[in-house]
Design an enzyme around this catalytic site. Structure first.
Site, mmCIF file in Angstrom:
data_model
loop_
_atom_site.group_PDB
_atom_site.id
_atom_site.type_symbol
_atom_site.label_atom_id
_atom_site.label_comp_id
_atom_site.label_asym_id
_atom_site.label_seq_id
_atom_site.Cartn_x
_atom_site.Cartn_y
_atom_site.Cartn_z
ATOM 1 N N CYS A 154 -2.449 32.648 5.731
ATOM 2 C CA CYS A 154 -1.995 32.556 7.148
ATOM 3 C C CYS A 154 -0.438 33.347 7.024
ATOM 4 O O CYS A 154 -0.539 34.552 6.470
ATOM 5 C CB CYS A 154 -1.596 31.218 7.428
ATOM 6 S SG CYS A 154 -0.822 30.297 6.338
ATOM 7 N N GLY A 213 1.495 30.962 3.920
ATOM 8 C CA GLY A 213 0.769 30.470 3.159
ATOM 9 C C GLY A 213 0.975 29.137 2.667
ATOM 10 O O GLY A 213 0.389 28.671 1.534
ATOM 11 N N TRP A 214 1.438 28.350 3.417
ATOM 12 C CA TRP A 214 1.672 26.911 2.738
ATOM 13 C C TRP A 214 1.420 26.022 3.963
ATOM 14 O O TRP A 214 1.582 24.763 3.823
ATOM 15 C CB TRP A 214 3.288 26.651 2.318
ATOM 16 C CG TRP A 214 4.227 26.942 3.402
ATOM 17 C CD1 TRP A 214 4.117 26.851 4.596
ATOM 18 C CD2 TRP A 214 5.637 27.343 2.904
ATOM 19 N NE1 TRP A 214 5.496 27.223 5.377
ATOM 20 C CE2 TRP A 214 6.436 27.509 4.113
ATOM 21 C CE3 TRP A 214 6.256 27.697 1.672
ATOM 22 C CZ2 TRP A 214 7.666 27.981 4.344
ATOM 23 C CZ3 TRP A 214 7.718 28.116 1.767
ATOM 24 C CH2 TRP A 214 8.096 28.314 2.808
ATOM 25 N N ASP A 215 0.792 26.285 5.045
ATOM 26 C CA ASP A 215 0.318 25.015 6.056
ATOM 27 C C ASP A 215 -1.393 25.461 6.285
ATOM 28 O O ASP A 215 -2.164 24.571 5.786
ATOM 29 C CB ASP A 215 1.050 25.487 7.394
ATOM 30 C CG ASP A 215 2.433 24.999 7.408
ATOM 31 O OD1 ASP A 215 2.658 23.713 6.908
ATOM 32 O OD2 ASP A 215 3.352 25.540 7.609
ATOM 33 N N ARG A 216 -1.546 26.565 7.071
ATOM 34 C CA ARG A 216 -3.129 26.493 7.247
ATOM 35 C C ARG A 216 -3.981 26.999 6.137
ATOM 36 O O ARG A 216 -4.938 26.685 5.941
ATOM 37 C CB ARG A 216 -3.102 27.844 8.365
ATOM 38 C CG ARG A 216 -2.810 27.376 9.678
ATOM 39 C CD ARG A 216 -2.534 28.520 10.810
ATOM 40 N NE ARG A 216 -1.410 29.395 10.406
ATOM 41 C CZ ARG A 216 -0.850 30.334 11.226
ATOM 42 N NH1 ARG A 216 -1.669 30.699 12.363
ATOM 43 N NH2 ARG A 216 0.287 30.984 10.876
ATOM 44 N N ARG A 223 7.649 19.241 8.085
ATOM 45 C CA ARG A 223 6.593 18.899 8.920
ATOM 46 C C ARG A 223 6.616 17.424 9.372
ATOM 47 O O ARG A 223 6.227 17.349 10.594
ATOM 48 C CB ARG A 223 5.158 19.284 8.244
ATOM 49 C CG ARG A 223 5.271 20.578 7.671
ATOM 50 C CD ARG A 223 4.866 21.680 8.802
ATOM 51 N NE ARG A 223 4.683 22.877 8.364
ATOM 52 C CZ ARG A 223 6.283 24.013 8.387
ATOM 53 N NH1 ARG A 223 7.352 23.328 8.910
ATOM 54 N NH2 ARG A 223 6.037 24.905 8.042
#
Length: 556
Positions: free
Chosen positions: A320, A323-326, A372
């Site tokens: 994404c 590179g640390w959520d989706r 988050r």
């Protein structure tokens, strides 16, 4: 010097090292401690070692050191690369097993600025001599220059950084502006080719991210030099960012009926799958993607990714923006789906695969748990709740195998993943084990106290639609693994209600167990750390569970 021949270790596997207390403690660490490789503590070391043990039950693993965040501050202290599958009678070697593995490490160093936040391409799942990889998107010229300048300014304060710059000189890594961008992207492509990646799946809703009129990231699909267009299949599958999952949380963690607003100006990336990759048997009207709700969008993307992982000629990269959520969302779902089919991590039970996924795919690769949760962006919770929507054989690797090879894939009973081997450890670890693996007595007691009343899993819908490097091996280290085996009599099957007695019941049961374990633990911490709301999450979960027949007082 790196070893080129993986070794399979013999002996009987240990019983599960992941009790419910350990899962509780992992979640506690995630929700209370931000992760950075440069400031990790003893608990992170313990979590990392447990991940290694779990990977080692099925794979020969080598690791590249990222001590003190020398290569990337948001990656694991040790990046684990499985180079051989050793759980079965015959060892399945990766193409990396007989290559100069120092070259892989050198490539990671040389292109570490090519992608956003220095999150370069890393192989994370080994499947049939191919790798599923993860990363961030391409960095802009401004970010590359900025990070390069900051490294040089702080050069003398960091031995690790000084060492990296010495190695970088081998690749012509210095220079200004366009020269540096060209060098970095060229090295990035070399890393992708070295890992035999043929498919790049971009989840960004933007072509490039712009802040205050300035591009802060780029992507392969809009690379002006079209460097990535010749050697890779570029897939654009836009997927909502973490901000959208605040709506999921505010909708009482119900994903059905939630639609992303594709009319936003920044959502300028068009859906695109090369014609040769639009598998006809999936029977999906891709041009209707903007009309899909969150469940259908994720389901269809999963079908494509599973199909591509099995049928693709080479490996696959998923990314994404950062590179640390989706990215961990889809990496985790792929890992869990393939595990449920018996294709990866065959020796792990439900509690172990949950631990590995949360710890390695999310925590150690830098998911910002505290940020988050504070913003109510519940993408982490959505990931594991979504398992209920991919339990059917429609998402099974076996169906793909039968359709394309004419060879009947092993049935669930043939996989030898019986109730005991996928059971959940009920017996608490000994004091010694808890000390070695980080399950402290105080946290164990806290967990037991919080579980004085049995809890039930959330069910969203009663009818869901279907660097100190080793002196022996240079920068790489061969990690001795334990072999897989039955876990013995200390594991019992939890009571899980199934509405499907068909051939996919085993897959259904495995994924349901993971989802149930997740919610039993997650609900305790979400109440403490989430924004204030008018409704108690625990009360909500109990109400929904009871209404769909999974609560303790249900008559069903």
């Amino acid at each position: 010097m790196a070893t080129s021949e993986p070794r399979k270790s013999g002996g009987r596997a240990d019983s599960s090292i992941v009790s419910m207390e350990c899962i509780y403690e992992l979640f506690e660490h995630c929700f209370k401690n931000p992760y950075k490789a440069s400031s990790s503590d003893r608990k992170v070391d313990i979590i990392q070692k447990r991940c290694l043990h779990l990977l080692g039950k099925d794979y020969e693993v080598k690791d590249v050191s990222n001590k003190n965040g020398a290569i990337s501050n948001h990656y694991p202290l040790d990046i684990y690369v499985p180079v051989a599958k050793v759980a079965s009678q015959e060892i399945e070697l990766s193409f990396l097993a007989d290559q100069d593995l120092d070259k892989l490490r050198d490539l990671m160093v040389s292109c570490r600025l090519a992608r956003c936040r220095q999150r370069f391409v890393v192989p994370v799942i080994f499947l049939e001599n191919k790798y599923i990889c993860r990363s961030a998107t391409l960095a802009s010229t401004a970010e590359i220059l900025g990070r390069s300048g900051m490294e040089w300014i702080g050069l003398f304060a960091s031995e690790e950084t000084q060492s990296l710059h010495q190695e970088e000189d081998k690749f012509g890594g210095s220079g200004g502006g366009n020269d540096l961008l060209t060098t970095q992207r060229s090295q990035d492509i070399k890393l992708l080719k070295h890992l035999r990646v043929s498919l790049i799946c971009d989840l960004m809703v933007e072509n490039k991210m712009v802040k205050f009129g300035v591009p802060v990231t780029s992507s392969e699909k809009v690379d002006k030099g079209q460097r990535y267009h010749t050697d890779f299949d570029l897939v654009s599958i836009p997927y909502p960012g973490c901000e959208f999952f605040k709506e999921y949380r505010e909708n009482d963690h119900l994903a059905q009926g939630l639609h992303y607003d594709w009319s936003q100006p920044m959502a300028d990336a068009d859906f695109n799958i090369p014609p040769g990759l639009c598998y006809r048997e999936l029977n999906i009207a891709w041009d209707a993607y903007k009309s899909w709700d969150l469940v259908e969008l994720t389901q269809n993307y999963m079908k494509f990714l599973i199909q591509s992982a099995i049928l693709g000629e080479g490996g696959m990269l998923i990314h994404c923006v950062s590179g640390w959520d989706r990215t961990p969302l889809f990496v985790s779902l792929l890992r869990l789906s393939l595990w449920a089919d018996g294709r990866v991590h065959q020796s792990l039970c439900a509690s172990e695969i949950l631990y590995l996924t949360v710890a390695y795919d999310w925590l150690l690769f830098g998911h910002q748990f505290l940020e988050r949760i504070s913003k109510g962006e519940a993408i982490f919770a959505f990931c594991f709740d979504f398992l209920q929507y991919i339990t059917s054989s429609e998402y099974s690797v076996g169906r793909i195998d039968r359709r394309h090879s004419g060879m009947l894939f092993q049935t669930d009973s043939d996989l030898k993943l019986d109730d005991e081997s996928i059971g959940i450890t009920q017996e608490s670890p000994t004091g010694n084990e808890m000390g070695q693996l980080g399950c402290s007595t105080s946290n164990a007691l806290a967990y037991k106290k919080s579980h004085s009343q049995p809890s039930q899993p959330l069910s969203v819908n009663s009818h869901p639609s279907e660097q100190n490097y080793s002196s022996s091996y240079g920068s790489w280290q061969v990690v001795h693994c334990v072999s897989s085996s039955d876990f013995g009599q200390n594991h019992t099957e939890p009571s899980v209600q199934s509405d499907d007695d068909g051939p996919e019941t085993s897959r259904h049961s495995r994924l349901t167990k993971v989802r149930r374990l997740f919610w039993e633990t997650y609900r305790q911490f979400s109440e403490e750390t989430s924004p204030s709301s008018t409704r108690s999450l625990t009360g909500l979960l109990s109400k929904i569970a009871t209404s769909v027949g999974m609560g303790g007082n249900s008559s069903n």
